[in-house]
Design a protein around this motif. Structure first.
Motif, PDB file in Angstrom:
ATOM      1  N   ASP A   1      -5.886   6.326   4.720  1.00  8.11           N
ATOM      2  CA  ASP A   1      -5.706   4.880   4.634  1.00  8.11           C
ATOM      3  C   ASP A   1      -6.414   4.335   3.392  1.00  8.11           C
ATOM      4  O   ASP A   1      -7.130   5.060   2.700  1.00  8.11           O
ATOM      5  CB  ASP A   1      -6.295   4.220   5.891  1.00  8.11           C
ATOM      6  CG  ASP A   1      -5.602   2.903   6.213  1.00  8.11           C
ATOM      7  OD1 ASP A   1      -4.835   2.394   5.362  1.00  8.11           O
ATOM      8  OD2 ASP A   1      -5.839   2.386   7.311  1.00  8.11           O
ATOM      9  N   PHE A   2      -6.237   3.045   3.204  1.00 10.60           N
ATOM     10  CA  PHE A   2      -6.946   2.366   2.125  1.00 10.60           C
ATOM     11  C   PHE A   2      -8.287   1.864   2.656  1.00 10.60           C
ATOM     12  O   PHE A   2      -8.348   1.278   3.740  1.00 10.60           O
ATOM     13  CB  PHE A   2      -6.108   1.204   1.589  1.00 10.60           C
ATOM     14  CG  PHE A   2      -4.976   1.666   0.706  1.00 10.60           C
ATOM     15  CD1 PHE A   2      -5.065   1.550  -0.680  1.00 10.60           C
ATOM     16  CD2 PHE A   2      -3.833   2.233   1.251  1.00 10.60           C
ATOM     17  CE1 PHE A   2      -4.038   1.987  -1.495  1.00 10.60           C
ATOM     18  CE2 PHE A   2      -2.792   2.676   0.439  1.00 10.60           C
ATOM     19  CZ  PHE A   2      -2.892   2.551  -0.932  1.00 10.60           C
TER      20      PHE A   2
ATOM     21  N   HIS B   1      -9.085  -1.998  -2.559  1.00 11.75           N
ATOM     22  CA  HIS B   1      -9.083  -1.005  -1.492  1.00 11.75           C
ATOM     23  C   HIS B   1      -8.537   0.285  -2.084  1.00 11.75           C
ATOM     24  O   HIS B   1      -7.477   0.274  -2.705  1.00 11.75           O
ATOM     25  CB  HIS B   1      -8.217  -1.465  -0.322  1.00 11.75           C
ATOM     26  CG  HIS B   1      -8.748  -2.691   0.370  1.00 11.75           C
ATOM     27  ND1 HIS B   1      -8.977  -2.747   1.725  1.00 11.75           N
ATOM     28  CD2 HIS B   1      -9.121  -3.897  -0.120  1.00 11.75           C
ATOM     29  CE1 HIS B   1      -9.462  -3.942   2.050  1.00 11.75           C
ATOM     30  NE2 HIS B   1      -9.555  -4.656   0.948  1.00 11.75           N
ATOM     31  N   VAL B   2      -9.261   1.370  -1.905  1.00  7.22           N
ATOM     32  CA  VAL B   2      -8.864   2.630  -2.547  1.00  7.22           C
ATOM     33  C   VAL B   2      -8.269   3.572  -1.505  1.00  7.22           C
ATOM     34  O   VAL B   2      -8.730   3.631  -0.367  1.00  7.22           O
ATOM     35  CB  VAL B   2     -10.067   3.290  -3.262  1.00  7.22           C
ATOM     36  CG1 VAL B   2     -10.653   2.339  -4.295  1.00  7.22           C
ATOM     37  CG2 VAL B   2     -11.136   3.732  -2.292  1.00  7.22           C
ATOM     38  N   PHE B   3      -7.252   4.286  -1.937  1.00  8.69           N
ATOM     39  CA  PHE B   3      -6.589   5.194  -0.997  1.00  8.69           C
ATOM     40  C   PHE B   3      -7.417   6.464  -0.825  1.00  8.69           C
ATOM     41  O   PHE B   3      -7.751   7.144  -1.789  1.00  8.69           O
ATOM     42  CB  PHE B   3      -5.192   5.560  -1.506  1.00  8.69           C
ATOM     43  CG  PHE B   3      -4.460   6.487  -0.574  1.00  8.69           C
ATOM     44  CD1 PHE B   3      -4.147   6.085   0.715  1.00  8.69           C
ATOM     45  CD2 PHE B   3      -4.094   7.764  -0.973  1.00  8.69           C
ATOM     46  CE1 PHE B   3      -3.482   6.937   1.592  1.00  8.69           C
ATOM     47  CE2 PHE B   3      -3.420   8.620  -0.110  1.00  8.69           C
ATOM     48  CZ  PHE B   3      -3.117   8.205   1.173  1.00  8.69           C
TER      49      PHE B   3
ATOM     50  N   TRP C   1      -4.880   2.373  -5.737  1.00  5.85           N
ATOM     51  CA  TRP C   1      -5.676   1.185  -5.424  1.00  5.85           C
ATOM     52  C   TRP C   1      -4.775   0.038  -4.968  1.00  5.85           C
ATOM     53  O   TRP C   1      -3.641  -0.105  -5.437  1.00  5.85           O
ATOM     54  CB  TRP C   1      -6.439   0.691  -6.668  1.00  5.85           C
ATOM     55  CG  TRP C   1      -7.509   1.614  -7.170  1.00  5.85           C
ATOM     56  CD1 TRP C   1      -7.917   2.803  -6.640  1.00  5.85           C
ATOM     57  CD2 TRP C   1      -8.307   1.402  -8.346  1.00  5.85           C
ATOM     58  NE1 TRP C   1      -8.922   3.353  -7.403  1.00  5.85           N
ATOM     59  CE2 TRP C   1      -9.184   2.511  -8.466  1.00  5.85           C
ATOM     60  CE3 TRP C   1      -8.370   0.396  -9.315  1.00  5.85           C
ATOM     61  CZ2 TRP C   1     -10.096   2.631  -9.506  1.00  5.85           C
ATOM     62  CZ3 TRP C   1      -9.282   0.516 -10.346  1.00  5.85           C
ATOM     63  CH2 TRP C   1     -10.147   1.626 -10.431  1.00  5.85           C
ATOM     64  N   HIS C   2      -5.327  -0.784  -4.070  1.00  3.57           N
ATOM     65  CA  HIS C   2      -4.656  -2.015  -3.660  1.00  3.57           C
ATOM     66  C   HIS C   2      -5.673  -3.143  -3.780  1.00  3.57           C
ATOM     67  O   HIS C   2      -6.667  -3.174  -3.048  1.00  3.57           O
ATOM     68  CB  HIS C   2      -4.142  -1.891  -2.210  1.00  3.57           C
ATOM     69  CG  HIS C   2      -3.421  -3.111  -1.732  1.00  3.57           C
ATOM     70  ND1 HIS C   2      -3.993  -4.011  -0.856  1.00  3.57           N
ATOM     71  CD2 HIS C   2      -2.179  -3.581  -2.012  1.00  3.57           C
ATOM     72  CE1 HIS C   2      -3.112  -4.980  -0.608  1.00  3.57           C
ATOM     73  NE2 HIS C   2      -2.018  -4.752  -1.294  1.00  3.57           N
TER      74      HIS C   2
ATOM     75  N   GLN D   1       0.835  -1.208   0.000  1.00  2.26           N
ATOM     76  CA  GLN D   1       0.000   0.000   0.000  1.00  2.26           C
ATOM     77  C   GLN D   1       0.865   1.252   0.000  1.00  2.26           C
ATOM     78  O   GLN D   1       0.570   2.218  -0.712  1.00  2.26           O
ATOM     79  CB  GLN D   1      -0.932  -0.018   1.213  1.00  2.26           C
ATOM     80  CG  GLN D   1      -1.953  -1.158   1.144  1.00  2.26           C
ATOM     81  CD  GLN D   1      -2.873  -1.197   2.354  1.00  2.26           C
ATOM     82  OE1 GLN D   1      -2.545  -0.684   3.414  1.00  2.26           O
ATOM     83  NE2 GLN D   1      -4.023  -1.827   2.200  1.00  2.26           N
TER      84      GLN D   1
ATOM     85  N   GLY E   1     -11.154   6.730  -4.775  1.00  2.00           N
ATOM     86  CA  GLY E   1      -9.806   7.027  -4.301  1.00  2.00           C
ATOM     87  C   GLY E   1      -9.426   8.442  -4.643  1.00  2.00           C
ATOM     88  O   GLY E   1      -9.612   8.880  -5.772  1.00  2.00           O
TER      89      GLY E   1
END
Ligand SMILES: [Zn+2]
Length: 226
Positions: free
Chosen positions: A200-201, A192-194, A182-183, A152, A211
């Motif tokens: 955080d994500f 998971h978007v920042f 993105w992760h 991340q 994001g």
């Protein structure tokens, strides 16, 4: 000539032509006639488990894609070398005038693991390339949690590097471009978007936007043509 069966790859090429293409023929022909106008530059890791089109529900003409080991962006150092990634970023911004840049890392990333553990001695280019993750590494043993955090952190680091390019920064500052980190967690099927506000994500299923990167959120339909 042998009587060997066609290999698997050849069969897949034929299947594309016979099964997929007829259903989307008009779309492809329109894209040839009108040219491509993708709005999104997607910078993703080369990992075979990361599937940009499936994740984003996109098809032909919608994503301009750069993939490399780790989804890294080289620093803006004025070296003007044979930098495929930077050349593609320039093309996306100056020729295609994309409105969004997504940097997409993922869980179980071999690049981040290799950044901790090292690579084969003869992989000299890879060794240099992986240094682009150095600032994302933590001073700990690479546990699963540390690896995920580093993956991340690497995404955010690339967003920061993008902002060092004047052509990126100027567009972001006048709201002509948004950056998204993105992760993708492979085993959960969730990106998971920042979110800079959350620091955080955030899982896409709970997030309020795609994001923000360190910057303003993308607004659908807003004037990005400045
Ligand atoms: Zn990876």
């Amino acid at each position: 000539m042998t009587t060997q069966e066609p290999d698997d790859l050849l069969l897949r090429l034929r299947r594309f032509r016979s099964d997929y293409f007829p259903r989307h023929q008009q779309r492809f022909q329109d894209l040839v006639a009108e040219g491509q106008h993708p709005k999104t530059l997607f910078i993703g890791c080369s990992d075979s488990r990361l599937m940009p089109y499936l994740l984003t529900g996109t098809g032909p003409g919608e994503l301009f894609i750069i993939r490399n080991v780790g989804a890294f962006v080289p620093p803006c150092d004025g070296s003007h070398g044979l930098h495929g990634t930077v050349a593609a970023i320039e093309f996306a911004l100056l020729e295609l005038k994309v409105e969004r840049i997504v940097v997409c890392g993922h869980s179980h990333c071999g690049a981040i693991r290799a950044a901790y553990e090292g690579v084969a001695d003869e992989a000299l280019a890879l060794k240099s390339w992986l240094r682009l993750a150095d600032e994302a590494l933590l001073p700990v043993r690479p546990s699963p949690a540390a690896l995920r955090r580093s993956e991340q952190r690497a995404v955010v680091l690339q967003l920061e590097r993008l902002m060092d390019y004047p052509m990126v920064r100027s567009r972001v500052e006048r709201n002509a471009l948004t950056l998204h980190g993105w992760h993708y967690v492979i085993e959960e099927g969730e990106v998971h978007v920042f979110d800079v506000q959350a620091g955080d994500f955030v899982p896409a299923s709970l997030a309020s936007n795609a994001g923000t990167g360190p910057y303003a959120p993308y607004v659908e339909g807003a004037d990005h043509t400045q």
